[in-house]
Design an enzyme around this catalytic site. Sequence first.
Site, PDB file in Angstrom:
ATOM      1  N   ASP A  97       0.836  -1.207   0.000  1.00 33.19           N
ATOM      2  CA  ASP A  97       0.000   0.000   0.000  1.00 33.19           C
ATOM      3  C   ASP A  97       0.866   1.250   0.000  1.00 33.19           C
ATOM      4  O   ASP A  97       2.036   1.207   0.391  1.00 33.19           O
ATOM      5  CB  ASP A  97      -0.959   0.003   1.198  1.00 33.19           C
ATOM      6  CG  ASP A  97      -0.250  -0.096   2.547  1.00 33.19           C
ATOM      7  OD1 ASP A  97       0.732  -0.869   2.651  1.00 33.19           O
ATOM      8  OD2 ASP A  97      -0.643   0.617   3.484  1.00 33.19           O
ATOM      9  N   GLU A 162      -0.129  -1.370   5.590  1.00 37.91           N
ATOM     10  CA  GLU A 162       0.892  -0.911   6.537  1.00 37.91           C
ATOM     11  C   GLU A 162       0.679   0.527   6.943  1.00 37.91           C
ATOM     12  O   GLU A 162       0.931   0.907   8.081  1.00 37.91           O
ATOM     13  CB  GLU A 162       2.287  -1.082   5.929  1.00 37.91           C
ATOM     14  CG  GLU A 162       3.415  -0.865   6.927  1.00 37.91           C
ATOM     15  CD  GLU A 162       3.828   0.584   7.111  1.00 37.91           C
ATOM     16  OE1 GLU A 162       4.459   0.894   8.139  1.00 37.91           O
ATOM     17  OE2 GLU A 162       3.528   1.425   6.243  1.00 37.91           O
TER      18      GLU A 162
END
Length: 410
Positions: A97, A162
Amino acid sequence: MTEKEQAFAAIDASENAVVELETLLSAIPAFAPESGGVGELEKVEALEKWLRGHGLSRLERFDSPDARVPSGRRPNLVATIPGKRDDRRLWIMAHTDVVPEGERSMWKSDPFKVVYENGRLVGRGVEDNQQGLVGSTFAALALIGKGIVPPHTVRLLFVADEEVGSQHGIQFLLDKHADLFRPDDLFLVPDGGSPDGSEIEVAEKNICWLKILTKGKQTHAAMPDSGNNAFLAACDLALRIHGLEATAFTARDPLFFPDRSTINPTKKEANVPNVNTIPGDDVFYVDMRILPQYPIAMALDEISKLMREVEAKHGVSMKYEVVQSNESKATAADAPIVKALAQAVKEVYGVTAKPIGIGGGTVAAYLRKAGHDAVVWGRMDDSAHQPNEYALMENILGDAKVFATMMLRE
Ligand SMILES: [Zn+2]
């Protein structure tokens, strides 16, 4: 040529392919639903296809259900490079991400079209965390391409979520697939570092974010005595809470920079819309990063005491809500992962790397909490989350050599 020399030669020859993979990954923005995004699925599927096409075929997916994204899934991907032995496996973990581009006008180029000029890649995600993702991938491909079997199994882990707390990433894996990880495994998280690669992060402060709600009594500002100013009471509390740095959390630890616990009021929510009203409600937030020797419960106790004092003084009522709380464990400075990494950094970059502690917030903390030795390392200028985020080709290839060296350790 030794196996290592062969692997290094393969890495040196992969510049164009690095640009290709970075370009592919940055072109598919993987934002969390919290940032209005659709998650990582499309990006991870493209990555899977690319990996298979380049010889990394042992891939497994561990998706976390998430109804907030259209696909309903947040993908976590594991690539395995079987070793001669299946003990003391090396994990290299990167996240797929990215954070949104922010203010678009601050970018000199399209954040989602990677520009490669003078050895520098520019684009959202090229450093955070694609430098680690791409570097570890090319280290693995160098071994596979040369038919080198590493002494110990290597696993590349590409996690989701994350940037917004890892609930669907490493936390999901540790919770639902804990058998993936073994006690003697080594964990390297290439998601942070320093420009010369000399810092191996082994510890984090205990991190805790609080939302603090104050209830007073709203009134006309000309008649303040008939109300209870919630904002004023909150200001008093904010100063007292910050004061805990000097009264209750005074220890110093040179492993960390800064070497003390930090406790700061940060975000402030709007209260009344007009100047001549005494606010009856107030909301502000506190960011605490305390040295690991202090439990978070101790900080909460101290803050509760201060709240009772401020309530009595200002005639308000106060409470807190925990926004985030993460009590970390440290990886020992002489753990096998630290030694192996320091040796590889010395070999590749000629730099003596030292264990350090940081303010908190990396995914390594979750691994450490679960009892695994994990370090955060990379050679980077730290342009993460900024406009014109960049990564240097020499760092991507250099880090790949560090990873390859670790993969080839006995
Ligand atoms: Zn990151």
